[in-house]
Each structure stands twice: as structure tokens, then as C-alpha cells.
Design a protein around this motif. Structure first.
Motif, PDB file in Angstrom:
ATOM      1  N   MET A 114       0.782  -1.260   0.073  1.00 22.34           N
ATOM      2  CA  MET A 114      -0.034   0.046  -0.206  1.00 22.34           C
ATOM      3  C   MET A 114       0.770   1.253  -0.103  1.00 22.34           C
ATOM      4  N   GLY A 115       1.884   1.018   0.844  1.00 24.81           N
ATOM      5  CA  GLY A 115       2.789   2.425   0.851  1.00 24.81           C
ATOM      6  C   GLY A 115       3.734   2.420  -0.287  1.00 24.81           C
ATOM      7  N   ARG A 116       4.205   1.538  -0.921  1.00 23.60           N
ATOM      8  CA  ARG A 116       5.110   1.518  -1.975  1.00 23.60           C
ATOM      9  C   ARG A 116       4.247   2.035  -3.479  1.00 23.60           C
ATOM     10  N   LEU A 117       3.148   1.415  -3.486  1.00 26.78           N
ATOM     11  CA  LEU A 117       2.445   1.285  -4.734  1.00 26.78           C
ATOM     12  C   LEU A 117       1.308   2.483  -4.699  1.00 26.78           C
ATOM     13  N   GLY A 118       1.177   3.021  -3.649  1.00 26.83           N
ATOM     14  CA  GLY A 118       0.068   4.110  -3.649  1.00 26.83           C
ATOM     15  C   GLY A 118      -1.348   3.515  -3.626  1.00 26.83           C
ATOM     16  N   LEU A 119      -1.812   2.288  -3.446  1.00 23.80           N
ATOM     17  CA  LEU A 119      -2.839   1.741  -3.446  1.00 23.80           C
ATOM     18  C   LEU A 119      -4.068   2.398  -2.510  1.00 23.80           C
ATOM     19  N   SER A 120      -4.996   2.458  -3.316  1.00 23.05           N
ATOM     20  CA  SER A 120      -6.148   2.999  -2.455  1.00 23.05           C
ATOM     21  C   SER A 120      -6.849   1.946  -1.600  1.00 23.05           C
ATOM     22  N   ALA A 121      -8.021   2.412  -0.732  1.00 27.08           N
ATOM     23  CA  ALA A 121      -8.636   1.493   0.045  1.00 27.08           C
ATOM     24  C   ALA A 121      -9.601   0.578  -1.016  1.00 27.08           C
ATOM     25  N   ARG A 122     -10.184   1.294  -1.774  1.00 24.12           N
ATOM     26  CA  ARG A 122     -10.616   0.330  -2.906  1.00 24.12           C
ATOM     27  C   ARG A 122      -9.887  -0.645  -3.612  1.00 24.12           C
ATOM     28  N   ALA A 123      -8.660  -0.268  -3.878  1.00 18.55           N
ATOM     29  CA  ALA A 123      -7.698  -1.193  -4.570  1.00 18.55           C
ATOM     30  C   ALA A 123      -7.290  -2.409  -3.810  1.00 18.55           C
ATOM     31  N   LEU A 124      -7.159  -1.923  -2.529  1.00 14.12           N
ATOM     32  CA  LEU A 124      -6.582  -2.847  -1.440  1.00 14.12           C
ATOM     33  C   LEU A 124      -7.970  -3.982  -1.142  1.00 14.12           C
ATOM     34  N   LEU A 179      -1.312  -9.006  -6.398  1.00 15.99           N
ATOM     35  CA  LEU A 179      -0.898  -7.628  -6.549  1.00 15.99           C
ATOM     36  C   LEU A 179       0.112  -7.522  -8.007  1.00 15.99           C
ATOM     37  N   GLY A 180       0.537  -8.588  -8.205  1.00 18.71           N
ATOM     38  CA  GLY A 180       1.231  -8.463  -9.900  1.00 18.71           C
ATOM     39  C   GLY A 180       0.080  -8.178 -10.790  1.00 18.71           C
ATOM     40  N   TYR A 181      -1.024  -8.650 -10.508  1.00 18.56           N
ATOM     41  CA  TYR A 181      -2.102  -8.290 -11.530  1.00 18.56           C
ATOM     42  C   TYR A 181      -2.269  -6.672 -11.833  1.00 18.56           C
ATOM     43  N   ARG A 182      -2.145  -5.946 -10.519  1.00 17.54           N
ATOM     44  CA  ARG A 182      -2.240  -4.551 -10.662  1.00 17.54           C
ATOM     45  C   ARG A 182      -1.019  -3.971 -11.016  1.00 17.54           C
ATOM     46  N   LEU A 183       0.169  -4.406 -10.695  1.00 18.07           N
ATOM     47  CA  LEU A 183       1.506  -3.732 -11.277  1.00 18.07           C
ATOM     48  C   LEU A 183       1.675  -3.694 -12.959  1.00 18.07           C
ATOM     49  N   GLN A 184       1.028  -4.604 -13.410  1.00 18.75           N
ATOM     50  CA  GLN A 184       1.197  -4.452 -14.796  1.00 18.75           C
ATOM     51  C   GLN A 184       0.537  -2.970 -15.732  1.00 18.75           C
ATOM     52  N   SER A 185      -0.114  -2.523 -14.827  1.00 16.51           N
ATOM     53  CA  SER A 185      -0.676  -1.258 -15.263  1.00 16.51           C
ATOM     54  C   SER A 185      -0.141   0.068 -15.037  1.00 16.51           C
ATOM     55  N   GLY A 186       0.952  -0.044 -14.345  1.00 13.39           N
ATOM     56  CA  GLY A 186       1.740   1.122 -13.889  1.00 13.39           C
ATOM     57  C   GLY A 186       1.089   1.546 -12.378  1.00 13.39           C
ATOM     58  N   ALA A 187       1.390   2.828 -12.230  1.00 14.14           N
ATOM     59  CA  ALA A 187       1.245   3.447 -10.887  1.00 14.14           C
ATOM     60  C   ALA A 187      -0.344   3.428 -10.702  1.00 14.14           C
ATOM     61  N   GLU A 188      -0.681   3.395  -9.456  1.00 12.95           N
ATOM     62  CA  GLU A 188      -1.824   3.400  -9.000  1.00 12.95           C
ATOM     63  C   GLU A 188      -2.425   4.831  -8.688  1.00 12.95           C
ATOM     64  N   SER A 189      -3.821   5.028  -8.613  1.00 11.91           N
ATOM     65  CA  SER A 189      -4.488   6.286  -8.332  1.00 11.91           C
ATOM     66  C   SER A 189      -5.862   6.144  -7.910  1.00 11.91           C
ATOM     67  N   GLY A 190      -6.348   7.087  -7.169  1.00 14.14           N
ATOM     68  CA  GLY A 190      -7.891   6.890  -6.997  1.00 14.14           C
ATOM     69  C   GLY A 190      -8.156   7.591  -5.815  1.00 14.14           C
TER      70      GLY A 190
END
Length: 237
Positions: free
Chosen positions: A188-198, A226-237
Motif C-alpha cells: 500500500m505504501g510503495r504502490l500508493g494503493l487506495s482503500a478500494r484497490a486494497l 498484486l502482480g495483476y495490478r502492477l502491470q498497469s503502472g502506478a495506482e491512483s484513486g
């Protein structure tokens, strides 16, 4: 149901409406699949109207003298090129797009919209040999169907399909050990995952665990999700 509207579709065509409200593509895809090909080619304002029904599973159409609620619990599957020319990242063909053009193309999709996709999967280029002599995969679609059916039965026995888990039910079904919690906190810290993404990572990892026949969500399942989300680049939300 399976619906695949063209990228020139209007917001009304997608979500419904009109002077006498009628259901749109998202309601016609209720309990089925809504496939959006060439996703960045859709008008951004049209795509943004998908955000709320993707969460709520319904769409409310309000007019001066009426208010209609249509069901809209659909699964979105979308496809897009990596850049305008389509060759960004290609091993043999040089991309003709500048970095600014690639960024502008990918920026047609808002962070909050992309945040609502459970998985972002990159599809690598396949050479001619692979396409002409494909490796044998699943024996039949019937076997895939049976496996999915078994998993859905398991999830119903647990109380709800994984995609519908929320609140306490989500945390109970996806209870993590200390190693898993540490991994997710760091991600969450490194990728900037939102609560929704978590929450989406937890649901996907629960499904991966179900496919593996595991009772608990383990570190390996979280890493894959987590790998399935990394393939799109940086997270935001």
C-alpha cells in the motif's frame, strides 16, 4: 448476457435514459459481461458514468416526473493498445509515439476508473510460431466451466461470491497471517494503493486461494494478486 458497444456509444446508450427512461448497455449486461474494446477511444465523459454503477450494481435515472432504477451488476472486460501506434514495448517494431503522446493516450482513462478494475493484465506480443503452433491449454471449456462452478458453490457456502464480499465478510474470508499483513501494508505504501484497490486485491487473492484449494489467503496468493495490478503502472484513486 454479453454486450460489446462500439467506442462511439453515447452516455445514454451506455447507462440508459431518454425522455421515457430505457435501460442502457450496462443494464442489458446485468449478470453478464460488458466488453469495451479500444477503451481509450471512448469519450472520457462516457466512461466516467460507469464509475458509480460499477460500485453499486445499479443505475438511477431521474427525470422531472419520474425516477427509475435499473439493475447493472455487470463484469467489465476492456482492452486497449499501449500507445496510439500500438507498438510501445514491441520487441521488434519501433514505437513511433513520443513519451508525451503515450502519456496523453493513457491519460484518457482516469485513475478512479482504472482503480475499479480488479486486474490489469499486459498481453505480450506472440510470434508466428506460437500463434501457428499453440501450446495445448485447457482440455475443454466444459472443464473450465466445471471448475468455476465448483468455486462458485464454495463461495456461496461461505456466504457470498468473492466479488461481492465487503465489510466484515471480506475480512473474515480473507483473514491474513502476520506475514501477509506486512506484505500488504508495504505494498500500500510503495504502490500508493487506495482503500478500494486494497479490497480488490483481497478479493482476487481469495479467488486465487480458492483455485489452489487453500483454506487461507497466503503470501503467494497476495503476491500474484498484486502482480495483476502492477502491470498497469502506478495506482491512483
Amino acid at each position: 448476457p454479453y454486450r460489446a458497444p462500439h467506442h462511439t456509444a453515447s452516455a445514454v446508450a451506455l447507462v440508459g435514459g431518454g425522455s421515457s427512461p430505457r435501460p442502457g448497455e450496462i443494464s442489458l449486461a446485468h449478470r453478464g459481461v460488458l466488453f469495451l474494446d479500444e477503451l481509450p477511444e471512448f469519450d472520457r465523459k462516457v466512461l466516467e458514468v460507469l464509475r458509480e454503477p460499477m460500485e453499486s450494481g445499479e443505475i438511477v435515472i431521474s427525470r422531472a416526473n419520474t425516477r427509475v432504477t435499473f439493475p447493472a451488476r455487470f463484469q467489465v472486460v476492456a482492452a486497449m493498445n499501449p500507445c496510439p501506434c500500438g507498438y510501445e514495448g514491441h520487441p521488434d517494431i519501433a514505437c513511433r509515439c513520443s513519451a508525451q503522446q503515450v502519456l496523453r493516450y493513457q491519460s484518457r482513462l482516469s485513475g478512479p476508473l482504472m482503480d475499479r478494475f480488479d486486474m490489469h493484465v499486459g498481453v505480450p506480443v506472440q510470434d508466428g510460431r506460437t500463434l501457428l503452433r499453440p501450446e495445448k491449454g485447457e482440455t475443454s471449456s466444459a472443464e473450465v466451466r466445471d471448475r468455476v462452478s465448483r468455486l462458485r458453490t464454495l463461495q456461496h457456502q461461505r456466504g457470498a461470491l468473492n466479488a461481492e464480499l465487503a465489510g466484515d465478510a471480506l475480512h473474515q474470508a480473507c483473514a491474513l497471517d502476520s506475514e501477509g499483513e506486512t506484505l500488504l501494508e508495504q505494498a500500500m505504501g510503495r504502490l500508493g494503493l487506495s482503500a478500494r484497490a486494497l479490497h480488490r486485491v483481497l478479493r482476487v487473492s481469495r479467488t486465487i486461494a480458492d483455485l489452489a484449494g487453500a483454506e487461507r489467503v497466503e503470501k503467494a496468493h497476495l503476491v500474484e494478486a498484486l502482480g495483476y495490478r502492477l502491470q498497469s503502472g502506478a495506482e491512483s484513486g
